[in-house]
Design a protein around this motif. Sequence first.
Motif: not given
Length: 428
Positions: A369-382
């Motif tokens: 995935g993109s860096a933006k996808d990774l940043s979204r998933r990290r916010a979502e896991v919190i």
Amino acid sequence: MKSHYSLSLLFLLACFSAFSQDKSTPAPLSQGYYITVAAYRPGQEGFVDRYIARLNQTGLHAKAGYDWKRKFYLVYLDYYTDFNESIREMLKTRKQGGFTDAWVRVMKGEMMSEKIDLLVENKTVEPAPLEEKVTAKAEETKPVEEKKPAEEAKEIVSVSQRPMISNTSNSVTIDVVENPKADPVYRPQILTNTPVFLSLFNPTNNKLVQGDVEVIDGDRHKLITKVKGNDYLTLPDPKNKSGKLFLICNSFGYRKVQHEINYKSTEADTLQPYVSLVGNYYMIRFDMVRIHRGDIATLYNVYFYNDAAVMLPESKYELNSLLSMMNENPNYRIRLHGHTNGSAHGKLITMGESNNFFELTSDVKRGVGSAKDLSRRRAEVIRDWLLANGVASNRMDIKAWGGSRMIHDKNSVHARKNVRVEVEVLDE
């Protein structure tokens, strides 16, 4: 002259005997460590009794004693012979008992006999029998006005200067002996010889706050060290010209607090509302204020596995701080902003069916995935962790930035700080 010393000693012993036999007057404190919650000047004994009665009505076992060194009546909740134990119990008293300004008074066992020996060296005098009652109206206790240390030094009066009363017969003989002049002895309490207690405190709910305090050289504006709050410690010497130190308190969910204190002239800093000299240490108060609408706090201590939206176990501490903030004010609404180091595409690892937030289990999902996808998933896991701990979904939003808002160059030694999740308060 010998008779004058004898009369002085008899008078002092008689006063001490009368003092200790008066049930309404607190007895002198013996050697040890006292968890103290209040101090009163002589002449305020009635206030002492009423305060103790009020405390004991709540189930406490408060007592009072006289501090000979500082000339105060102290109201204390408990007494210990071990210093470390007394500190631990004092901190519990602050946190659980609501006495936010409680302190430990250290008594080093200065007895009346020691004071008498200083007054009368090499003099042997038989004390008056206990059944002989000595009255001295001239020595009635009066309220003592507070004086500056220099003024107190100038007005030190030994017993030999005061009217001496003999009751060996029906007549009363009063004699006065001049006391030799002495230079005052005064040792300033500065950070070189006096520890500090860094008190991180939330006045809204009367609770201690866990957090770190950065110690900054005030001349060079460089970090000297970082220490834990709510602890006794000796601050490091900045070894600069002015002696200036900045103390900056950081605790997630609270606004940053900065205080200035001088290493060389610390007593002058007690004019500031956040510095006070309490017994044998300085208390520096950090009144912590929760972040408000529009504020953004960074979860710098929430970490992720490489290329993964799965958190490292050491993230739990700061996550619990975020959860406490959300539980403390049910009106909080937040937005979680996800950021990465750089904007490249790459691996993307997410949680599996086991929903383990803090471990790369065998069922994790692997993809790209993109860096933006990774940043979204990290916010979502919190967000998902907060949901699992009882926070409603309508109180949280997500915003993904990828690497578009880095705070350091992606190749610098601080690049890891680009990988972060920020918490913005939308409503309170």
